[in-house]
Design a protein around this motif. Sequence first.
Motif, PDB file in Angstrom:
ATOM      1  N   SER A 287     -16.814  32.186   4.156  1.00  0.00           N
ATOM      2  CA  SER A 287     -15.899  32.036   3.033  1.00  0.00           C
ATOM      3  C   SER A 287     -14.798  33.075   3.182  1.00  0.00           C
ATOM      4  N   GLN A 288     -13.571  32.681   2.842  1.00  0.00           N
ATOM      5  CA  GLN A 288     -12.431  33.576   2.987  1.00  0.00           C
ATOM      6  C   GLN A 288     -11.596  33.603   1.719  1.00  0.00           C
ATOM      7  N   ALA A 289     -10.899  34.699   1.518  1.00  0.00           N
ATOM      8  CA  ALA A 289      -9.971  34.824   0.388  1.00  0.00           C
ATOM      9  C   ALA A 289      -8.772  35.646   0.841  1.00  0.00           C
ATOM     10  N   ARG A 290      -7.607  35.246   0.394  1.00  0.00           N
ATOM     11  CA  ARG A 290      -6.369  35.991   0.642  1.00  0.00           C
ATOM     12  C   ARG A 290      -5.916  36.518  -0.718  1.00  0.00           C
ATOM     13  N   VAL A 291      -5.924  37.839  -0.863  1.00  0.00           N
ATOM     14  CA  VAL A 291      -5.617  38.474  -2.145  1.00  0.00           C
ATOM     15  C   VAL A 291      -4.234  39.112  -2.064  1.00  0.00           C
ATOM     16  N   ALA A 292      -3.315  38.589  -2.839  1.00  0.00           N
ATOM     17  CA  ALA A 292      -1.958  39.122  -2.843  1.00  0.00           C
ATOM     18  C   ALA A 292      -1.942  40.510  -3.484  1.00  0.00           C
ATOM     19  N   THR A 293      -1.401  41.486  -2.751  1.00  0.00           N
ATOM     20  CA  THR A 293      -1.285  42.855  -3.261  1.00  0.00           C
ATOM     21  C   THR A 293      -0.283  43.628  -2.410  1.00  0.00           C
ATOM     22  N   ASP A 294       0.409  44.551  -3.053  1.00  0.00           N
ATOM     23  CA  ASP A 294       1.322  45.433  -2.333  1.00  0.00           C
ATOM     24  C   ASP A 294       0.577  46.611  -1.707  1.00  0.00           C
ATOM     25  N   ARG A 295      -0.734  46.741  -2.024  1.00  0.00           N
ATOM     26  CA  ARG A 295      -1.509  47.877  -1.537  1.00  0.00           C
ATOM     27  C   ARG A 295      -2.815  47.428  -0.872  1.00  0.00           C
ATOM     28  N   PRO A 296      -2.727  46.601   0.156  1.00  0.00           N
ATOM     29  CA  PRO A 296      -3.959  46.105   0.780  1.00  0.00           C
ATOM     30  C   PRO A 296      -4.799  47.203   1.420  1.00  0.00           C
TER      31      PRO A 296
ATOM     32  N   LYS B 229      -5.612  46.888 -12.844  1.00  0.00           N
ATOM     33  CA  LYS B 229      -4.245  47.205 -13.267  1.00  0.00           C
ATOM     34  C   LYS B 229      -3.223  46.292 -12.573  1.00  0.00           C
ATOM     35  N   ASP B 230      -3.518  45.910 -11.338  1.00  0.00           N
ATOM     36  CA  ASP B 230      -2.623  45.037 -10.571  1.00  0.00           C
ATOM     37  C   ASP B 230      -2.957  43.557 -10.755  1.00  0.00           C
ATOM     38  N   GLU B 231      -3.959  43.269 -11.603  1.00  0.00           N
ATOM     39  CA  GLU B 231      -4.373  41.897 -11.895  1.00  0.00           C
ATOM     40  C   GLU B 231      -4.671  41.094 -10.631  1.00  0.00           C
ATOM     41  N   LEU B 232      -5.470  41.682  -9.750  1.00  0.00           N
ATOM     42  CA  LEU B 232      -5.845  40.995  -8.515  1.00  0.00           C
ATOM     43  C   LEU B 232      -6.694  39.763  -8.828  1.00  0.00           C
ATOM     44  N   VAL B 233      -6.504  38.729  -8.029  1.00  0.00           N
ATOM     45  CA  VAL B 233      -7.289  37.501  -8.136  1.00  0.00           C
ATOM     46  C   VAL B 233      -7.872  37.207  -6.767  1.00  0.00           C
ATOM     47  N   VAL B 234      -9.191  36.972  -6.736  1.00  0.00           N
ATOM     48  CA  VAL B 234      -9.881  36.640  -5.489  1.00  0.00           C
ATOM     49  C   VAL B 234     -10.393  35.214  -5.625  1.00  0.00           C
ATOM     50  N   GLU B 235      -9.856  34.315  -4.824  1.00  0.00           N
ATOM     51  CA  GLU B 235     -10.261  32.913  -4.847  1.00  0.00           C
ATOM     52  C   GLU B 235     -10.817  32.549  -3.474  1.00  0.00           C
ATOM     53  N   TRP B 236     -12.123  32.379  -3.418  1.00  0.00           N
ATOM     54  CA  TRP B 236     -12.815  32.132  -2.151  1.00  0.00           C
ATOM     55  C   TRP B 236     -12.687  30.668  -1.728  1.00  0.00           C
ATOM     56  N   GLN B 237     -12.496  30.472  -0.431  1.00  0.00           N
ATOM     57  CA  GLN B 237     -12.434  29.141   0.181  1.00  0.00           C
ATOM     58  C   GLN B 237     -13.545  29.071   1.224  1.00  0.00           C
ATOM     59  N   ARG B 238     -14.516  28.200   1.023  1.00  0.00           N
ATOM     60  CA  ARG B 238     -15.644  28.078   1.949  1.00  0.00           C
ATOM     61  C   ARG B 238     -15.345  27.074   3.040  1.00  0.00           C
ATOM     62  N   ASP B 239     -15.799  27.382   4.252  1.00  0.00           N
ATOM     63  CA  ASP B 239     -15.585  26.461   5.366  1.00  0.00           C
ATOM     64  C   ASP B 239     -16.500  25.239   5.295  1.00  0.00           C
ATOM     65  N   THR B 240     -17.446  25.247   4.352  1.00  0.00           N
ATOM     66  CA  THR B 240     -18.354  24.112   4.173  1.00  0.00           C
ATOM     67  C   THR B 240     -17.719  23.017   3.324  1.00  0.00           C
TER      68      THR B 240
ATOM     69  N   GLY C  19     -15.579  27.840  -3.611  1.00  0.00           N
ATOM     70  CA  GLY C  19     -16.066  29.211  -3.674  1.00  0.00           C
ATOM     71  C   GLY C  19     -15.838  29.776  -5.062  1.00  0.00           C
ATOM     72  N   LEU C  20     -16.312  31.000  -5.266  1.00  0.00           N
ATOM     73  CA  LEU C  20     -16.129  31.666  -6.554  1.00  0.00           C
ATOM     74  C   LEU C  20     -14.685  32.106  -6.739  1.00  0.00           C
ATOM     75  N   VAL C  21     -14.296  32.294  -7.987  1.00  0.00           N
ATOM     76  CA  VAL C  21     -12.979  32.833  -8.328  1.00  0.00           C
ATOM     77  C   VAL C  21     -13.219  34.050  -9.204  1.00  0.00           C
ATOM     78  N   HIS C  22     -12.611  35.169  -8.824  1.00  0.00           N
ATOM     79  CA  HIS C  22     -12.731  36.407  -9.593  1.00  0.00           C
ATOM     80  C   HIS C  22     -11.362  36.826 -10.077  1.00  0.00           C
ATOM     81  N   ARG C  23     -11.291  37.131 -11.364  1.00  0.00           N
ATOM     82  CA  ARG C  23     -10.056  37.673 -11.946  1.00  0.00           C
ATOM     83  C   ARG C  23     -10.452  38.570 -13.100  1.00  0.00           C
ATOM     84  N   ASN C  24      -9.565  39.457 -13.460  1.00  0.00           N
ATOM     85  CA  ASN C  24      -9.835  40.371 -14.560  1.00  0.00           C
ATOM     86  C   ASN C  24      -9.879  39.561 -15.854  1.00  0.00           C
ATOM     87  N   GLN C  25     -10.988  39.637 -16.540  1.00  0.00           N
ATOM     88  CA  GLN C  25     -11.148  38.914 -17.811  1.00  0.00           C
ATOM     89  C   GLN C  25     -10.895  39.883 -18.951  1.00  0.00           C
ATOM     90  N   ALA C  26      -9.773  39.717 -19.628  1.00  0.00           N
ATOM     91  CA  ALA C  26      -9.472  40.555 -20.787  1.00  0.00           C
ATOM     92  C   ALA C  26     -10.475  40.251 -21.874  1.00  0.00           C
TER      93      ALA C  26
END
Length: 111
Positions: free
Chosen positions: A4-13, A85-96, A100-107
């Motif tokens: 499973s892979q995720a590409r997380v957009a951020t200015d501070r990888p 603080k940067d509101e990162l979102v991780v959205e997993w894409q499975r090769d199957t 995949g799971l989705v993670h985001r900051n839940q206010a």
Amino acid sequence: MPRSQARVATDRPNRYAKQLASHLGRRIDAVWDEESGTGTLAFGAGRGTLTAEPGALLLAVEGQAADLATLEDVVGRHLVRFGAKDELVVEWQRDTGEPGLVHRNQAEDPA
């Protein structure tokens, strides 16, 4: 082995990858190489990789199908917490082909 892979957009990888490897390294074998911008995570149930590139942190986990969601959860949950603080979102894409799971900051709901 399913992956499973995720590409997380951020200015501070690099910062987030280093923080993730350092934190998880308290319980597993985790390595971050600042010079190459890559890292590895060795879980009992599988492994993960971290790759910093301009504007994004690439995450990958692989393990048995029954363990894939757990690996996604551990990596994604921690990263989103560190990057709240940067509101990162991780959205997993499975090769199957399975979602995949989705993670985001839940206010918290002020109700």
